[in-house]
Enzyme design. Structure first.
Site, PDB file in Angstrom:
ATOM      1  N   PHE A  70       0.798  -1.232   0.000  1.00 18.70           N
ATOM      2  CA  PHE A  70       0.000   0.000   0.000  1.00 18.70           C
ATOM      3  C   PHE A  70       0.830   1.280   0.000  1.00 18.70           C
ATOM      4  O   PHE A  70       0.435   2.263   0.600  1.00 18.70           O
ATOM      5  CB  PHE A  70      -0.976   0.024   1.193  1.00 18.70           C
ATOM      6  CG  PHE A  70      -1.521  -1.317   1.582  1.00 18.70           C
ATOM      7  CD1 PHE A  70      -2.167  -2.114   0.647  1.00 18.70           C
ATOM      8  CD2 PHE A  70      -1.385  -1.801   2.867  1.00 18.70           C
ATOM      9  CE1 PHE A  70      -2.674  -3.357   0.994  1.00 18.70           C
ATOM     10  CE2 PHE A  70      -1.880  -3.036   3.224  1.00 18.70           C
ATOM     11  CZ  PHE A  70      -2.528  -3.825   2.291  1.00 18.70           C
ATOM     12  N   HIS A  71       1.946   1.298  -0.743  1.00 18.90           N
ATOM     13  CA  HIS A  71       2.804   2.481  -0.768  1.00 18.90           C
ATOM     14  C   HIS A  71       3.090   2.994  -2.175  1.00 18.90           C
ATOM     15  O   HIS A  71       4.230   3.320  -2.496  1.00 18.90           O
ATOM     16  CB  HIS A  71       4.132   2.175  -0.061  1.00 18.90           C
ATOM     17  CG  HIS A  71       3.988   1.728   1.349  1.00 18.90           C
ATOM     18  ND1 HIS A  71       4.949   0.960   1.994  1.00 18.90           N
ATOM     19  CD2 HIS A  71       2.997   1.940   2.254  1.00 18.90           C
ATOM     20  CE1 HIS A  71       4.543   0.711   3.231  1.00 18.90           C
ATOM     21  NE2 HIS A  71       3.368   1.291   3.406  1.00 18.90           N
TER      22      HIS A  71
END
Length: 540
Positions: A469-470
């Site tokens: 999730f980056h």
């Protein structure tokens, strides 16, 4: 009816809420904050373990998907992104990590003056209220809390002890600039509640008469007069409205939607824009390029005793116990979220001068992050390569911002990325095989004992790897002669006036760790630059 504000901020996420607070604080400027999602009234946005409730939520999550990934067995991977006040800081895993000193010194070395570690450290200290207390690297006066995990867990303690046995030191602060070591993470929580950027920054500012917050308002296009950004056209409940910016338009919609909005509005690769019939405002080939993300590979173990969070979640007594702990004392599993144990190590010690792999150790297990937990006692060793070389691309599918962009991250496309990820899996196995962890591990569920060779482990990574999730880097900061640079060191979009990007998009290279706190820092620094420029920038 058109309305006018000094500053328009697109996106009320980790950066947007900071900007709304800081730019409205002195009362001199009117600020409008646009958020495509609803308000953050849903209870599970505020309870730390609610991460699992919002991971696939159709209202509070954009639920993006990548294109089929050629290096991941052709799988289209799920990319969650927050869609409410606080953005992804309202749905993330709460890990409080800044990255390494080297990350920011590298940005500066690329020509981005003002972004070295010492210069960014001032803003890291300004933004935080750290329960470890003030120090040369920690702050105590900021709105964003960095809370320590007070209740220890037997599995996390065993994880730390086992890592000690193979040479890792115990640390209580991963944020001094170094990182290397093992310990409990600090979390963006405050007294048992999630401390999102909406809670930390926006809530205290909401009553200011010069701040207007508009929810359920999807930015559809940046309005330009020539090359100057003059406002935003947005959609709300099926209706179109426009607002005018007297000074600047500030994009804080995240690494996926800020570049998408730039492209839709005529800022991007000229040929791509012409293919969609979009008039070119500024030919910037780098918009949507340089897409980077941390690939997560999760090793799952069955635990020999019923001490994991799986056991509590599958028992009515356990669920009642967790609920009472939180309701009465704001403690227990509901107050700390999913991942508690952390480690930063060098999986390729002969090549990496600083940690190249991060661990998130969880006292529960599931087939996917945020998924249904297993019926057996389980734990998860999640590893990710910190500085991937793989680069992807983001492109329009249509000219409508309601349609998701095309996302192609190109995971594991370089030799270093593949070798580092395999080495990270082997490092996790070393920890699991060391005491006292070994006595608690009944069996390795995934990848399983049969996977031993590098090829077998790589196949496991390709089959089960997911985003952590980056996503970052799609409107990167760089010097003027860098053909792929989108913004300058003051985050102004090249080829335009009155327009900046302030979110994960601007990272030239991905930071070594979770991205939420670095984005808050970027917005803190940007707010100072915007205010410093306010009196010199001519009005629209």
């Amino acid at each position: 009816m058109a309305r006018s504000f000094d500053y328009i901020i697109v996106g009320a996420g980790s950066a947007g809420c900071v900007l709304a607070n800081r730019l409205s604080a002195n009362g001199r400027y009117s600020v409008c904050l646009l958020e495509a999602g609803p308000t953050d009234r849903y209870l599970w946005l505020h309870i730390p373990i609610g991460y699992s409730k919002t991971m696939f939520h159709p209202v509070y999550n954009w639920r993006f998907k990548t294109e089929p990934e050629p290096n991941m067995h052709g799988r289209a991977l799920y990319w969650p992104r927050g869609r409410t006040l606080g953005g992804s800081s309202s749905i993330n895993g709460l890990i409080y990590v800044r990255g390494q000193r080297h990350d920011y010194d590298h940005w500066s070395a690329l020509g981005n003056h003002g972004w070295s570690w010492p210069e960014c450290l001032h803003y890291f200290r300004r933004l935080e209220h750290n329960e470890l207390g003030a120090s040369a690297t920690r702050g105590m006066e900021g709105p964003l809390w960095a809370s320590t995990i007070k209740q220890r867990h037997e599995l996390v303690d065993a994880f730390i002890s086992a890592a000690n046995k193979i040479g890792m030191r115990t640390v209580d602060d991963f944020n001094s600039g170094d990182q290397e070591g093992v310990g409990y993470y600090q979390l963006t929580t405050r007294k048992g509640w999630r401390c999102s950027s909406a809670v930390a920054y926006l809530k205290p500012a909401r009553r200011r008469p010069n701040l207007h917050v508009e929810t359920s308002a999807l930015a559809a296009k940046i309005l330009f007069e020539g090359t100057r950004a003059t406002g935003i056209r947005y959609l709300k409940h099926g209706q179109t409205a426009e607002i005018h910016a007297n000074k600047e338009v500030l994009l804080a919609a995240g690494a996926l939607q800020s570049p998408q909005l730039l492209q839709v509005s005529g800022v991007g690769p000229a040929q791509l824009l012409r293919d969609f019939g979009i008039p070119v405002v500024a030919d910037r080939p780098g918009v949507g390029e340089n897409l980077q993300d941390h690939l997560q590979v999760r090793l799952i173990y069955e635990v020999a005793r019923p001490i994991s969070t799986n056991n509590l979640l599958h028992s009515w007594r356990g669920r009642a116990q967790m609920g009472l702990q939180w309701a009465l004392f704001r403690e227990g599993p509901l107050a700390v979220g999913i991942n508690q144990g952390g480690m930063f190590c060098r999986a390729l010690p002969d090549e990496a001068k600083t940690p190249d792999v991060q661990f998130h150790f969880s006292t529960l297990s599931a087939d996917a992050a945020g998924g249904e937990v297993h019926a057996f006692p389980g734990c998860t060793y999640s590893i990710c390569q910190l500085r991937p070389e793989s680069r992807g691309v983001l492109r329009l599918r249509t000219t409508d911002m309601r349609d998701a962009p095309s996302l192609q991250p190109n995971y594991l496309s370089t030799d270093l990325d593949r070798r580092t990820t395999i080495a990270g899996v082997r490092f996790a196995r070393r920890v699991a095989a060391a005491e006292p962890m070994a006595a608690l591990m009944k069996r390795e569920i995934r990848p399983g004992a049969d996977a031993q060779t590098d090829d077998e482990l790589l196949q496991f990574c390709r089959e089960y790897g997911q985003t952590i999730f980056h996503p970052s880097g799609t409107a990167k900061m760089g010097v003027a002669n860098d053909p792929l640079a989108v913004v300058d060191e003051r985050l102004r979009v090249y080829g335009t006036r009155g327009l900046r990007v302030i979110d994960c998009s601007i990272m030239p290279t991905l930071v070594s760790g979770n991205t939420n706190v670095p984005v808050v820092m970027i917005a803190e620094k940007a707010s100072d630059m915007i205010l410093a420029d306010a009196d010199t920038e001519p009005a629209a």
